[in-house]
Design an enzyme around this catalytic site. Sequence first.
Site, PDB file in Angstrom:
ATOM      1  CD  GLU A   1      30.052  43.526  34.270  1.00 32.13           C
ATOM      2  OE1 GLU A   1      31.114  42.884  34.074  1.00 32.13           O
ATOM      3  OE2 GLU A   1      29.868  44.733  34.624  1.00 32.13           O
TER       4      GLU A   1
ATOM      5  NE  ARG B   1      35.156  37.321  36.072  1.00 30.71           N
ATOM      6  CZ  ARG B   1      35.195  38.062  37.123  1.00 30.71           C
ATOM      7  NH1 ARG B   1      35.529  37.570  38.295  1.00 30.71           N
ATOM      8  NH2 ARG B   1      35.011  39.350  37.130  1.00 30.71           N
TER       9      ARG B   1
ATOM     10  CE  LYS C   1      34.928  46.232  34.204  1.00 26.53           C
ATOM     11  NZ  LYS C   1      34.676  44.724  33.980  1.00 26.53           N
TER      12      LYS C   1
END
Length: 184
Positions: free
Chosen positions: A32, A36, A120
């Site tokens: 994943e 960012r 999640k």
Amino acid sequence: MEKFIPVVVIKDIGEVDTILPALKRNNINCAEITFRTSCAYDAIVKAVKDYPDMLIGAGTVINGKQCKSAIKAGAKFIVSPGFSEQTAKICKRKKIPYYPGCVTPTEIIKALEYGITTVKFFPANVYGGLKALKALSAPFPQVKFIPTGGVDRSNIDEFLAFDKVEAIGGSFFVKEALELYNKQ
């Protein structure tokens, strides 16, 4: 879906060729790559192209613009720290799995309204860990969870033993894989 989803922060495009082989050598075939950093898009493009046997997704996707970009880069799944309606709509339309961060009954209901049954659970340690997952599973038996944040080697087996845990997410997989890779 893989059982382990490493949260991978790529700060320099060259790290793709260090981190992904380390994960593979550690029998982890999923990554994943977080949105960012400024090179996240290029890192996903490279990962998808150079590591076609790995399941590459995009993480920390917080809006529709990032989601579209991640899908264009080739991401096979999208993960968010929270629930984004824009992202849910895009993923549903494109038939791309979306795993939004959901820690409250209201957020889980919202995900279910979009047909999302795997969410999640982040940050797992802050929102009650395994005890909270068990409590949330009672009213939502159809939901599976990907606990991330506060899951590590000290408690991973407890999480994996719970049948409502679909997978475990975390950056600790990257750290472990790199340590092992560098020793060899």
